[in-house]
Enzyme design. Structure first.
Site, mmCIF file in Angstrom:
data_model
loop_
_atom_site.group_PDB
_atom_site.id
_atom_site.type_symbol
_atom_site.label_atom_id
_atom_site.label_comp_id
_atom_site.label_asym_id
_atom_site.label_seq_id
_atom_site.Cartn_x
_atom_site.Cartn_y
_atom_site.Cartn_z
ATOM 1 C CB SER A 28 -0.944 0.012 1.221
ATOM 2 O OG SER A 28 -0.202 -0.086 2.416
ATOM 3 C CG HIS A 161 -42.043 20.805 -13.139
ATOM 4 N ND1 HIS A 161 -42.295 19.494 -12.824
ATOM 5 C CD2 HIS A 161 -42.780 21.540 -12.267
ATOM 6 C CE1 HIS A 161 -43.163 19.440 -11.824
ATOM 7 N NE2 HIS A 161 -43.465 20.665 -11.460
ATOM 8 C CB SER A 282 -14.880 23.959 -30.018
ATOM 9 O OG SER A 282 -14.824 23.108 -31.153
ATOM 10 C CE LYS A 288 -19.937 24.535 -28.326
ATOM 11 N NZ LYS A 288 -19.715 23.114 -28.625
ATOM 12 C CD GLU A 295 -19.243 21.003 -20.267
ATOM 13 O OE1 GLU A 295 -19.349 19.988 -20.963
ATOM 14 O OE2 GLU A 295 -18.729 22.061 -20.683
ATOM 15 C CD GLN A 327 -3.025 -2.288 2.364
ATOM 16 O OE1 GLN A 327 -2.354 -2.412 3.379
ATOM 17 N NE2 GLN A 327 -2.723 -2.887 1.234
HETATM 18 N N1 ARG Z 1 -1.442 -0.987 5.529
HETATM 19 C C1 ARG Z 1 -2.403 -1.472 6.475
HETATM 20 C C2 ARG Z 1 -3.757 -0.787 6.246
HETATM 21 O O1 ARG Z 1 -3.801 0.175 5.587
HETATM 22 C C3 ARG Z 1 -1.938 -1.169 7.855
HETATM 23 C C4 ARG Z 1 -2.435 -2.117 8.866
HETATM 24 C C5 ARG Z 1 -1.864 -3.471 8.649
HETATM 25 N N2 ARG Z 1 -2.147 -4.350 9.691
HETATM 26 C C6 ARG Z 1 -1.960 -5.654 9.572
HETATM 27 N N3 ARG Z 1 -2.267 -6.364 10.591
HETATM 28 N N4 ARG Z 1 -1.466 -6.185 8.517
HETATM 29 O O2 ARG Z 1 -4.772 -1.222 6.704
#
Ligand code: ARG
Length: 469
Positions: A28, A161, A282, A288, A295, A327
């Site tokens: 992560s 409406h 455009s 345009k 948008e 996570q």
């Molecule tokens: N990267 C993990 C998360 O975002 C941190 C917690 C991880 N805990 C574990 N027991 N592996 O949730």
């Protein structure tokens, strides 16, 4: 012997490194590196508390805190190279700390776990984002209020409406959004109040046998109190859900305003002009002027509401306590909060930039028979007709005007009297859109005097600064 490539943070009982695809799905750090400032702040508070409680030496704590500052500086300057093998921000920071200060680094993880760590970091992060959003939303409100004050008496058609319904003032229309944004800020403030409890010290799930001082870490991190149940603290993400729900509702409000900007800038409406700063051209059609910022603001609600749905479904049915599913809370939340911040800033820019076209608005209000209700009310008030009858008579008068292709106040008295002989010339005093809005003096109504008063009350409140509202 442990394989050298096994994870150095938890690899004690492992003999081999994870499969490539295992690392790929597990890592992560690519996104949770955004939590580094909060992670380091929480670690410093934890280390200080451990020393204060006599759980680690004061010298070790001092070395840890100094080392964490050094790691923070490396991260700030982009020097620290994060490692995917170290999975997440927590282990990357701790591992770098070990390289910087050596042995004492290993004492930092006493009486905590990544589970309470990530819950704490993310609460700190979401809290900061809520505060920044609150400020940005107050800025947008102020921009709307200033425009509303300048256009308290600018008449435009009000719609139901999307058909012309009754005249309103442009200021009144803008202040409607100020009210919505005020409730959005209220919802974010509510989410903030509930999230402001500190999970740190809940450890993996059951708490810890070390004599930690949870009040101290809670206080040091600006939380109101420690969380009261360790299982709950590490396993719920309702604080993110609440924030995303509030963000989604706010994004819906912004999308409605954006849609109106899109409509109002068309040649067909022509109610406002946006300068070149907020328009694009455009590549093929030279004439345009496209309101792309509006948008895109209208569209951002998709990913913001999607983030809420996404996390809601991730959390559904998860048994207590922590599971790695959680996570998945981060990327969607980061994206949603970034998107909302951008949408608020773009909307503020458009509000400040827009030039209302009073003549076009008035002309539109005068066409479309939008003072028909005023005529019906006049028949009730002056001729004492029951409203239902007045409604019917007015309908016939509108039809007569339409047949002659005339606005209501341009239809002759004789033509009106052909429908209802008791009508007098006095009726003309209420048939213009200006007089119509002037008459709407009920609380919350569109009368220019009401709008001016409301706008100035809002401006004073907002210019005073940070108090939420
Ligand atoms: N990267 C993990 C998360 O975002 C941190 C917690 C991880 N805990 C574990 N027991 N592996 O949730």
């Amino acid at each position: 012997m442990t394989d050298k490539s096994a994870n150095r943070m938890w690899g004690g009982r492992f003999t081999a490194s994870p499969a490539e695809i295992m690392e790929e799905i597990n890592t992560s750090i690519g996104f949770d590196k955004r939590l580094a400032p909060q992670d380091i702040r929480a670690s410093k508070a934890h280390a200080a508390m451990l020393a204060e409680a006599g759980i680690i030496d004061k010298e070790d704590a001092a070395a840890i805190i100094k080392g964490l500052d050094a790691v923070a500086a490396e991260i700030d300057s982009g020097k620290l190279v994060f490692s995917r093998a170290l999975e997440d921000v927590h282990m990357n920071v701790e591992s770098r700390l070990k390289e910087v200060i050596g042995t004492p680094a290993g004492r930092l993880h006493t009486a905590r776990s990544r589970n309470d760590q990530v819950a704490t970091d993310f609460r700190l992060y979401v809290r900061e984002r809520i505060d920044a959003l609150d400020e940005a939303l107050a800025g947008l409100q102020l921009a709307l209020v200033r425009k509303a004050e300048a256009h308290a008496a600018t008449v435009m058609p009000g719609f139901t409406h999307l058909q012309p319904a009754q005249p309103v003032t442009f200021g009144h229309h803008l202040l409607a959004y100020v009210e919505m944004l005020s409730r959005d800020r209220g919802r974010l403030a509510d989410a903030r109040a509930r999230l402001n409890e500190c999970p740190l010290g809940s450890a993996a799930l059951a708490g810890t046998s070390f004599p930690i001082d949870r009040q101290a870490t809670a206080k040091a991190l600006g939380f109101d109190k420690p969380t009261d149940n360790s299982l709950d603290a590490v396993s719920d993400r309702d604080f993110v859900l609440e924030t995303l729900a509030a963000a989604a509702i706010c994004a819906v409000h912004l999308s409605r305003f954006a849609e109106e900007v899109v409509l109002w800038t068309t040649p067909q409406f022509g109610f406002i002009k946006l300068s070149d700063k907020f328009t694009t051209g455009s590549s093929i059609m030279p004439q345009k002027r496209n309101p792309d910022a509006a948008e895109l603001t209208r569209a951002k609600v998709g990913r913001i509401a999607g983030a809420f749905q996404s996390l809601l479904i991730v959390m559904k049915g998860l048994p207590l306590a922590y599971s790695k599913d959680m996570q998945e809370d981060k990327e969607v939340a980061f994206d949603a909060l970034d998107s909302l911040g951008l949408a608020v800033a773009a909307t503020t820019g458009m509000v400040e930039d827009m030039q209302p076209q009073a003549a076009a608005m008035l002309a539109a209000a005068a066409g479309g028979y939008s003072t028909a209700t005023d005529l019906a009310d006049w028949l009730v008030r002056v001729l004492e007709m029951p409203f239902r009858d007045a409604h019917h008579v007015t309908g016939r008068i509108v039809a007569a005007a339409e047949a002659q292709n005339l606005a209501l106040d341009k239809l002759s008295l004789a033509a009106m009297q052909a429908v209802e002989p008791r009508i007098t010339a006095d009726v003309f005093s209420i048939l213009s859109p200006q007089n119509s809005v002037k008459s709407r003096v009920s609380h919350g109504g569109t009368a220019p005097q009401n709008v001016a008063k409301m706008a100035s009350a809002w401006r004073k409140r907002l210019e005073k600064g940070p108090a939420r509202g």
